[in-house]
Design a protein around this motif. Sequence first.
Motif, PDB file in Angstrom:
ATOM      1  N   ARG A   7      11.980   8.044   2.438  1.00  0.00           N
ATOM      2  CA  ARG A   7      10.747   8.269   3.191  1.00  0.00           C
ATOM      3  C   ARG A   7      10.727   7.413   4.450  1.00  0.00           C
ATOM      4  O   ARG A   7      10.269   7.842   5.503  1.00  0.00           O
ATOM      5  CB  ARG A   7       9.523   7.963   2.325  1.00  0.00           C
ATOM      6  CG  ARG A   7       9.302   8.982   1.232  1.00  0.00           C
ATOM      7  CD  ARG A   7       7.966   8.759   0.554  1.00  0.00           C
ATOM      8  NE  ARG A   7       6.869   8.956   1.484  1.00  0.00           N
ATOM      9  CZ  ARG A   7       6.395  10.126   1.835  1.00  0.00           C
ATOM     10  NH1 ARG A   7       6.926  11.222   1.367  1.00  0.00           N
ATOM     11  NH2 ARG A   7       5.373  10.218   2.672  1.00  0.00           N
ATOM     12  N   SER A  10      12.892   9.015   6.958  1.00  0.00           N
ATOM     13  CA  SER A  10      12.246  10.212   7.493  1.00  0.00           C
ATOM     14  C   SER A  10      11.231   9.843   8.553  1.00  0.00           C
ATOM     15  O   SER A  10      11.145  10.468   9.607  1.00  0.00           O
ATOM     16  CB  SER A  10      11.552  10.987   6.365  1.00  0.00           C
ATOM     17  OG  SER A  10      12.486  11.399   5.415  1.00  0.00           O
ATOM     18  N   ILE A  11      10.437   8.799   8.285  1.00  0.00           N
ATOM     19  CA  ILE A  11       9.416   8.382   9.239  1.00  0.00           C
ATOM     20  C   ILE A  11      10.057   7.867  10.517  1.00  0.00           C
ATOM     21  O   ILE A  11       9.626   8.173  11.625  1.00  0.00           O
ATOM     22  CB  ILE A  11       8.516   7.301   8.611  1.00  0.00           C
ATOM     23  CG1 ILE A  11       7.706   7.922   7.454  1.00  0.00           C
ATOM     24  CG2 ILE A  11       7.583   6.692   9.642  1.00  0.00           C
ATOM     25  CD1 ILE A  11       6.919   6.920   6.661  1.00  0.00           C
ATOM     26  N   LEU A  14      11.328  10.827  12.477  1.00  0.00           N
ATOM     27  CA  LEU A  14      10.249  11.548  13.137  1.00  0.00           C
ATOM     28  C   LEU A  14       9.738  10.776  14.344  1.00  0.00           C
ATOM     29  O   LEU A  14       9.414  11.356  15.384  1.00  0.00           O
ATOM     30  CB  LEU A  14       9.105  11.792  12.149  1.00  0.00           C
ATOM     31  CG  LEU A  14       9.373  12.874  11.110  1.00  0.00           C
ATOM     32  CD1 LEU A  14       8.277  12.865  10.056  1.00  0.00           C
ATOM     33  CD2 LEU A  14       9.466  14.228  11.760  1.00  0.00           C
ATOM     34  N   GLU A 119       2.644  16.799  10.413  1.00  0.00           N
ATOM     35  CA  GLU A 119       3.688  15.836  10.089  1.00  0.00           C
ATOM     36  C   GLU A 119       4.318  16.101   8.723  1.00  0.00           C
ATOM     37  O   GLU A 119       5.501  15.830   8.506  1.00  0.00           O
ATOM     38  CB  GLU A 119       3.114  14.409  10.142  1.00  0.00           C
ATOM     39  CG  GLU A 119       2.681  13.967  11.533  1.00  0.00           C
ATOM     40  CD  GLU A 119       1.415  14.667  12.011  1.00  0.00           C
ATOM     41  OE1 GLU A 119       1.289  14.870  13.233  1.00  0.00           O
ATOM     42  OE2 GLU A 119       0.556  15.018  11.162  1.00  0.00           O
ATOM     43  N   TYR A 120       3.536  16.651   7.800  1.00  0.00           N
ATOM     44  CA  TYR A 120       4.078  16.987   6.480  1.00  0.00           C
ATOM     45  C   TYR A 120       5.084  18.133   6.597  1.00  0.00           C
ATOM     46  O   TYR A 120       6.151  18.111   5.969  1.00  0.00           O
ATOM     47  CB  TYR A 120       2.941  17.372   5.537  1.00  0.00           C
ATOM     48  CG  TYR A 120       3.405  17.738   4.134  1.00  0.00           C
ATOM     49  CD1 TYR A 120       3.637  16.753   3.180  1.00  0.00           C
ATOM     50  CD2 TYR A 120       3.613  19.068   3.772  1.00  0.00           C
ATOM     51  CE1 TYR A 120       4.063  17.078   1.903  1.00  0.00           C
ATOM     52  CE2 TYR A 120       4.045  19.407   2.502  1.00  0.00           C
ATOM     53  CZ  TYR A 120       4.267  18.412   1.564  1.00  0.00           C
ATOM     54  OH  TYR A 120       4.701  18.737   0.309  1.00  0.00           O
ATOM     55  N   GLU A 123       8.351  16.767   8.100  1.00  0.00           N
ATOM     56  CA  GLU A 123       9.154  16.047   7.119  1.00  0.00           C
ATOM     57  C   GLU A 123       9.819  17.018   6.143  1.00  0.00           C
ATOM     58  O   GLU A 123      10.986  16.835   5.769  1.00  0.00           O
ATOM     59  CB  GLU A 123       8.293  15.047   6.351  1.00  0.00           C
ATOM     60  CG  GLU A 123       9.102  14.204   5.367  1.00  0.00           C
ATOM     61  CD  GLU A 123       8.241  13.230   4.588  1.00  0.00           C
ATOM     62  OE1 GLU A 123       8.393  12.019   4.800  1.00  0.00           O
ATOM     63  OE2 GLU A 123       7.416  13.699   3.775  1.00  0.00           O
TER      64      GLU A 123
END
Length: 304
Positions: A7, A10-11, A14, A119-120, A123
């Motif tokens: 996670r 991923s952040i 992004l 944003e979901y 991801e």
Amino acid sequence: MTRLRGRRLSILALGALVLAATGARAQHAGHGAAAPGADAPPRAGRTYTMEELHAGGGVPRGWKFTLPAGDPAKGRQLFRELECGTCHALEGLSAPPSAGDAAHAGPELTGMGSHHPAEYFAESILAPNAVILAGPGFTGPDGRSIMPSYGDSLSVTQLIDLVAFLTSLTGDEGHVHGAAALEQTTGDYRIRLVYAGGGHAGHGAPSRAAGGHLQVFVADRQSGEPVPYLPVSATLRGGGMKPRVLKLLPMVDAQGFHYGVDVRIPDATDKVVVSIGRTTMRVMPPAARRFTKPVTVEFEWEGP
């Protein structure tokens, strides 16, 4: 630990994408094209010291990651080119996968835009195993997501446009004018325009209009949260017709808070101009001068 690390990666990915997208669009705007919202550049945010940043856990207080606004129409075309409909059913665009492809069938996307933030979706496209949902259509025999990663397949702009299309899927895909919402970012706002066929009940009252319902979703461009207490109007323009000004009222429905009005948009309409006035709510010092400048955005309108 692996899930947490995934996670975080991923952040970070992004965040890098947003920085790259911002730079790319600014560079593109320099070649004779005006960047979205160039007439009203965002006000510079508060300056933080490194100590304050660290005290807040590495981010400013109230910070929230948000994707830039994309082009839903281009995202819709990309959805087709990537053949996303092979696995995902979408009303008006793709049929459910055949029985023989059941093992690869993902969740239906009709109305999905009203359930998840942009944003979901981003991801899920870049790192589908960051959040794994149990059940058919989500996980395979190995317990991992059956959704492939498109991290190496999409450009930054393509990702943003595809997400813009997915967030426009609010449940009226078979009736929305132009099959996709229109969106622009200007001043302090991200403005999304949706026209749904059929009447609208608003706050539980029966609809008296058979033509349709015009919705304007106004969100804070920094936080992504809906902005209430705004005077909002829309002007319908077109060749051979007298401009018609509509007052939009605050409403809540399955798609969330928006400003709306029951109306049948004439076939001659080629532009919808949305005007937002100064907010009537109290603006506290940390947000001084925000939501106080009137803005006007013009949407090109195509016939149904």
